[in-house]
Design a protein around this motif. Structure first.
Motif, PDB file in Angstrom:
ATOM      1  N   GLU A 121       0.840  -1.204   0.000  1.00 22.89           N
ATOM      2  CA  GLU A 121       0.000   0.000   0.000  1.00 22.89           C
ATOM      3  C   GLU A 121       0.873   1.252   0.000  1.00 22.89           C
ATOM      4  O   GLU A 121       0.580   2.227  -0.685  1.00 22.89           O
ATOM      5  CB  GLU A 121      -0.914   0.002   1.221  1.00 22.89           C
ATOM      6  N   ARG A 122       1.951   1.221   0.779  1.00 22.22           N
ATOM      7  CA  ARG A 122       2.860   2.375   0.825  1.00 22.22           C
ATOM      8  C   ARG A 122       3.556   2.592  -0.516  1.00 22.22           C
ATOM      9  O   ARG A 122       3.821   3.727  -0.912  1.00 22.22           O
ATOM     10  CB  ARG A 122       3.882   2.190   1.938  1.00 22.22           C
ATOM     11  N   VAL A 123       3.847   1.498  -1.237  1.00 24.99           N
ATOM     12  CA  VAL A 123       4.492   1.629  -2.553  1.00 24.99           C
ATOM     13  C   VAL A 123       3.569   2.356  -3.516  1.00 24.99           C
ATOM     14  O   VAL A 123       3.991   3.273  -4.218  1.00 24.99           O
ATOM     15  CB  VAL A 123       4.870   0.234  -3.112  1.00 24.99           C
ATOM     16  N   PHE A 124       2.291   1.966  -3.550  1.00 27.07           N
ATOM     17  CA  PHE A 124       1.355   2.659  -4.434  1.00 27.07           C
ATOM     18  C   PHE A 124       1.219   4.126  -4.024  1.00 27.07           C
ATOM     19  O   PHE A 124       1.131   5.011  -4.878  1.00 27.07           O
ATOM     20  CB  PHE A 124      -0.013   1.983  -4.400  1.00 27.07           C
ATOM     21  N   GLY A 125       1.201   4.393  -2.732  1.00 21.00           N
ATOM     22  CA  GLY A 125       1.129   5.782  -2.264  1.00 21.00           C
ATOM     23  C   GLY A 125       2.351   6.577  -2.691  1.00 21.00           C
ATOM     24  O   GLY A 125       2.238   7.739  -3.108  1.00 21.00           O
ATOM     25  N   LEU A 173       4.278   5.960  -5.305  1.00 17.22           N
ATOM     26  CA  LEU A 173       4.223   6.166  -6.753  1.00 17.22           C
ATOM     27  C   LEU A 173       3.283   7.314  -7.104  1.00 17.22           C
ATOM     28  O   LEU A 173       3.596   8.158  -7.937  1.00 17.22           O
ATOM     29  CB  LEU A 173       3.757   4.882  -7.452  1.00 17.22           C
ATOM     30  N   GLN A 174       2.109   7.352  -6.453  1.00 19.78           N
ATOM     31  CA  GLN A 174       1.166   8.429  -6.740  1.00 19.78           C
ATOM     32  C   GLN A 174       1.691   9.775  -6.255  1.00 19.78           C
ATOM     33  O   GLN A 174       1.417  10.808  -6.868  1.00 19.78           O
ATOM     34  CB  GLN A 174      -0.185   8.131  -6.087  1.00 19.78           C
ATOM     35  N   GLY A 175       2.451   9.771  -5.173  1.00 20.64           N
ATOM     36  CA  GLY A 175       3.024  11.021  -4.682  1.00 20.64           C
ATOM     37  C   GLY A 175       4.141  11.544  -5.577  1.00 20.64           C
ATOM     38  O   GLY A 175       4.328  12.750  -5.724  1.00 20.64           O
ATOM     39  N   ARG A 176       4.872  10.633  -6.189  1.00 20.03           N
ATOM     40  CA  ARG A 176       6.017  11.029  -7.013  1.00 20.03           C
ATOM     41  C   ARG A 176       5.613  11.355  -8.446  1.00 20.03           C
ATOM     42  O   ARG A 176       6.185  12.244  -9.071  1.00 20.03           O
ATOM     43  CB  ARG A 176       7.043   9.900  -6.991  1.00 20.03           C
ATOM     44  N   PHE A 177       4.627  10.624  -8.985  1.00 19.40           N
ATOM     45  CA  PHE A 177       4.228  10.812 -10.381  1.00 19.40           C
ATOM     46  C   PHE A 177       2.778  11.286 -10.434  1.00 19.40           C
ATOM     47  O   PHE A 177       1.846  10.512 -10.205  1.00 19.40           O
ATOM     48  CB  PHE A 177       4.404   9.506 -11.163  1.00 19.40           C
ATOM     49  N   HIS A 178       2.616  12.547 -10.761  1.00 16.47           N
ATOM     50  CA  HIS A 178       1.301  13.196 -10.761  1.00 16.47           C
ATOM     51  C   HIS A 178       0.328  12.522 -11.726  1.00 16.47           C
ATOM     52  O   HIS A 178      -0.885  12.499 -11.493  1.00 16.47           O
ATOM     53  CB  HIS A 178       1.473  14.675 -11.122  1.00 16.47           C
ATOM     54  N   ILE A 179       0.855  11.941 -12.797  1.00 15.37           N
ATOM     55  CA  ILE A 179      -0.002  11.324 -13.814  1.00 15.37           C
ATOM     56  C   ILE A 179      -0.835  10.181 -13.229  1.00 15.37           C
ATOM     57  O   ILE A 179      -1.940   9.904 -13.694  1.00 15.37           O
ATOM     58  CB  ILE A 179       0.846  10.825 -15.016  1.00 15.37           C
ATOM     59  N   LEU A 180      -0.332   9.526 -12.175  1.00 13.79           N
ATOM     60  CA  LEU A 180      -1.052   8.399 -11.578  1.00 13.79           C
ATOM     61  C   LEU A 180      -2.182   8.855 -10.651  1.00 13.79           C
ATOM     62  O   LEU A 180      -3.033   8.057 -10.284  1.00 13.79           O
ATOM     63  CB  LEU A 180      -0.086   7.495 -10.804  1.00 13.79           C
ATOM     64  N   ARG A 181      -2.168  10.138 -10.272  1.00 16.04           N
ATOM     65  CA  ARG A 181      -3.250  10.652  -9.422  1.00 16.04           C
ATOM     66  C   ARG A 181      -4.410  11.151 -10.261  1.00 16.04           C
ATOM     67  O   ARG A 181      -5.526  11.287  -9.773  1.00 16.04           O
ATOM     68  CB  ARG A 181      -2.726  11.802  -8.550  1.00 16.04           C
ATOM     69  N   LEU A 182      -4.160  11.434 -11.535  1.00 13.33           N
ATOM     70  CA  LEU A 182      -5.213  11.931 -12.429  1.00 13.33           C
ATOM     71  C   LEU A 182      -5.935  10.770 -13.090  1.00 13.33           C
ATOM     72  O   LEU A 182      -5.406   9.669 -13.192  1.00 13.33           O
ATOM     73  CB  LEU A 182      -4.593  12.825 -13.511  1.00 13.33           C
ATOM     74  N   ALA A 183      -7.145  11.028 -13.561  1.00  9.87           N
ATOM     75  CA  ALA A 183      -7.867  10.019 -14.340  1.00  9.87           C
ATOM     76  C   ALA A 183      -7.141   9.811 -15.661  1.00  9.87           C
ATOM     77  O   ALA A 183      -6.723  10.767 -16.322  1.00  9.87           O
ATOM     78  CB  ALA A 183      -9.301  10.488 -14.585  1.00  9.87           C
ATOM     79  N   ALA A 184      -6.951   8.547 -16.040  1.00 13.88           N
ATOM     80  CA  ALA A 184      -6.219   8.230 -17.266  1.00 13.88           C
ATOM     81  C   ALA A 184      -6.991   8.688 -18.494  1.00 13.88           C
ATOM     82  O   ALA A 184      -8.191   8.460 -18.609  1.00 13.88           O
ATOM     83  CB  ALA A 184      -5.974   6.724 -17.331  1.00 13.88           C
ATOM     84  N   ARG A 185      -6.288   9.350 -19.410  1.00 15.80           N
ATOM     85  CA  ARG A 185      -6.929   9.880 -20.613  1.00 15.80           C
ATOM     86  C   ARG A 185      -6.696   9.023 -21.840  1.00 15.80           C
ATOM     87  O   ARG A 185      -7.185   9.334 -22.918  1.00 15.80           O
ATOM     88  CB  ARG A 185      -6.421  11.301 -20.878  1.00 15.80           C
ATOM     89  N   THR A 186      -5.943   7.968 -21.696  1.00 15.73           N
ATOM     90  CA  THR A 186      -5.679   7.099 -22.837  1.00 15.73           C
ATOM     91  C   THR A 186      -6.919   6.298 -23.207  1.00 15.73           C
ATOM     92  O   THR A 186      -7.838   6.155 -22.398  1.00 15.73           O
ATOM     93  CB  THR A 186      -4.512   6.137 -22.518  1.00 15.73           C
ATOM     94  N   MET A 187      -6.933   5.763 -24.405  1.00 15.67           N
ATOM     95  CA  MET A 187      -8.086   4.992 -24.876  1.00 15.67           C
ATOM     96  C   MET A 187      -7.876   3.488 -24.750  1.00 15.67           C
ATOM     97  O   MET A 187      -8.790   2.723 -25.025  1.00 15.67           O
ATOM     98  CB  MET A 187      -8.378   5.344 -26.343  1.00 15.67           C
ATOM     99  N   SER A 188      -6.693   3.036 -24.341  1.00 14.50           N
ATOM    100  CA  SER A 188      -6.456   1.594 -24.283  1.00 14.50           C
ATOM    101  C   SER A 188      -5.839   1.187 -22.952  1.00 14.50           C
ATOM    102  O   SER A 188      -5.080   1.946 -22.342  1.00 14.50           O
ATOM    103  CB  SER A 188      -5.543   1.150 -25.435  1.00 14.50           C
ATOM    104  N   VAL A 189      -6.158  -0.027 -22.524  1.00 16.65           N
ATOM    105  CA  VAL A 189      -5.607  -0.580 -21.287  1.00 16.65           C
ATOM    106  C   VAL A 189      -4.103  -0.774 -21.429  1.00 16.65           C
ATOM    107  O   VAL A 189      -3.338  -0.552 -20.490  1.00 16.65           O
ATOM    108  CB  VAL A 189      -6.291  -1.929 -20.961  1.00 16.65           C
ATOM    109  N   ASN A 190      -3.661  -1.174 -22.620  1.00 16.77           N
ATOM    110  CA  ASN A 190      -2.239  -1.437 -22.848  1.00 16.77           C
ATOM    111  C   ASN A 190      -1.389  -0.190 -22.610  1.00 16.77           C
ATOM    112  O   ASN A 190      -0.313  -0.264 -22.010  1.00 16.77           O
ATOM    113  CB  ASN A 190      -2.032  -1.962 -24.271  1.00 16.77           C
ATOM    114  N   LYS A 191      -1.875   0.981 -23.034  1.00 12.30           N
ATOM    115  CA  LYS A 191      -1.119   2.219 -22.819  1.00 12.30           C
ATOM    116  C   LYS A 191      -1.073   2.576 -21.335  1.00 12.30           C
ATOM    117  O   LYS A 191      -0.061   3.077 -20.842  1.00 12.30           O
ATOM    118  CB  LYS A 191      -1.730   3.366 -23.623  1.00 12.30           C
ATOM    119  N   MET A 192      -2.155   2.305 -20.620  1.00 14.80           N
ATOM    120  CA  MET A 192      -2.163   2.559 -19.175  1.00 14.80           C
ATOM    121  C   MET A 192      -1.134   1.664 -18.480  1.00 14.80           C
ATOM    122  O   MET A 192      -0.428   2.090 -17.570  1.00 14.80           O
ATOM    123  CB  MET A 192      -3.560   2.310 -18.604  1.00 14.80           C
ATOM    124  N   ARG A 193      -1.056   0.408 -18.913  1.00 14.91           N
ATOM    125  CA  ARG A 193      -0.072  -0.515 -18.342  1.00 14.91           C
ATOM    126  C   ARG A 193       1.345  -0.026 -18.596  1.00 14.91           C
ATOM    127  O   ARG A 193       2.202  -0.073 -17.719  1.00 14.91           O
ATOM    128  CB  ARG A 193      -0.263  -1.914 -18.936  1.00 14.91           C
TER     129      ARG A 193
END
Length: 202
Positions: A94-98, A100-120
């Motif tokens: 749980e702390r690792v995910f926290g 990652l979200q604290g360090r990379f702002h993109i993970l705190r926002l809703a994903a704007r991509t159209m495919s699951v593969n790009k999110m991965r």
């Protein structure tokens, strides 16, 4: 960025036992929900759960096949202690995910991509960058000296520790109820016999 070899596995076993007290476990399991803003309409129902109003992708961190659950209502002291230790180990992911979200702002926002593969790929990129940052700051599990040891061990297969039983055998043992209960009891006893100062030492 590579699959762990036998030496990595043994080292992770040792580190996890040293920190959390559990023998023979690589880590824990947890997940996070990443909101998918541009989820295609055709997939919307497939990626929406009752407890989340909007479509999400569930990201799981799995570090071991062997999963040991805590007791829902522990009644005796050994099981209470075991459940406390198990909950503490589970919080690591749980702390690792926290982090990652604290360090990379993109993970705190809703994903704007159209495919699951790009999110991965975005998540993989963030994890790799995070590991590179830890290595640069000197917090990585291995250093250059250990890398030389790993290379030497890989060149001499007889030096690589044997992980023992194959995967299918382990799965059969886990599914065999009596043996599973016995292994759980053994693990509870192991945790109970740890010194009372174990938590304060780590």
């Amino acid at each position: 960025m590579r699959s762990p070899n036998a030496y990595d596995v043994q080292r992770l076993y040792s580190k996890h036992e040293e920190k959390d007290g559990f023998k023979g476990m690589l880590g824990s399991i947890d997940c996070m929900h990443w909101e998918w803003k541009n989820c295609p309409v055709a997939l919307k129902e497939q990626y929406t759960r009752g407890d989340h109003k909007k479509p999400t992708i569930m990201l799981e961190a799995v570090a071991s096949v062997t999963l040991v659950k805590g007791f829902a209502c522990p009644t005796d002291e050994p099981r209470i202690k075991f459940t406390r230790f198990q909950a503490s180990a589970r919080k690591d992911v749980e702390r690792v995910f926290g982090a990652l979200q604290g360090r990379f702002h993109i993970l705190r926002l809703a994903a704007r991509t159209m495919s699951v593969n790009k999110m991965r790929r975005v998540m993989d990129c963030c994890v790799i960058l995070h590991n590179m940052i830890l290595e640069d700051q000197g917090f990585a599990l291995s250093d250059w000296e250990e890398d030389f040891i790993i290379e030497d061990m890989e060149n001499r297969p007889e030096c690589i520790p044997n992980r023992g039983r194959d995967h299918d055998t382990i799965i059969r043992e886990i599914r065999y109820r009596t043996l599973h209960d016995q292994q759980t009891d053994d693990l509870v006893e192991h945790i109970w016999n740890l010194p009372s100062t174990f938590c304060t030492m780590n």
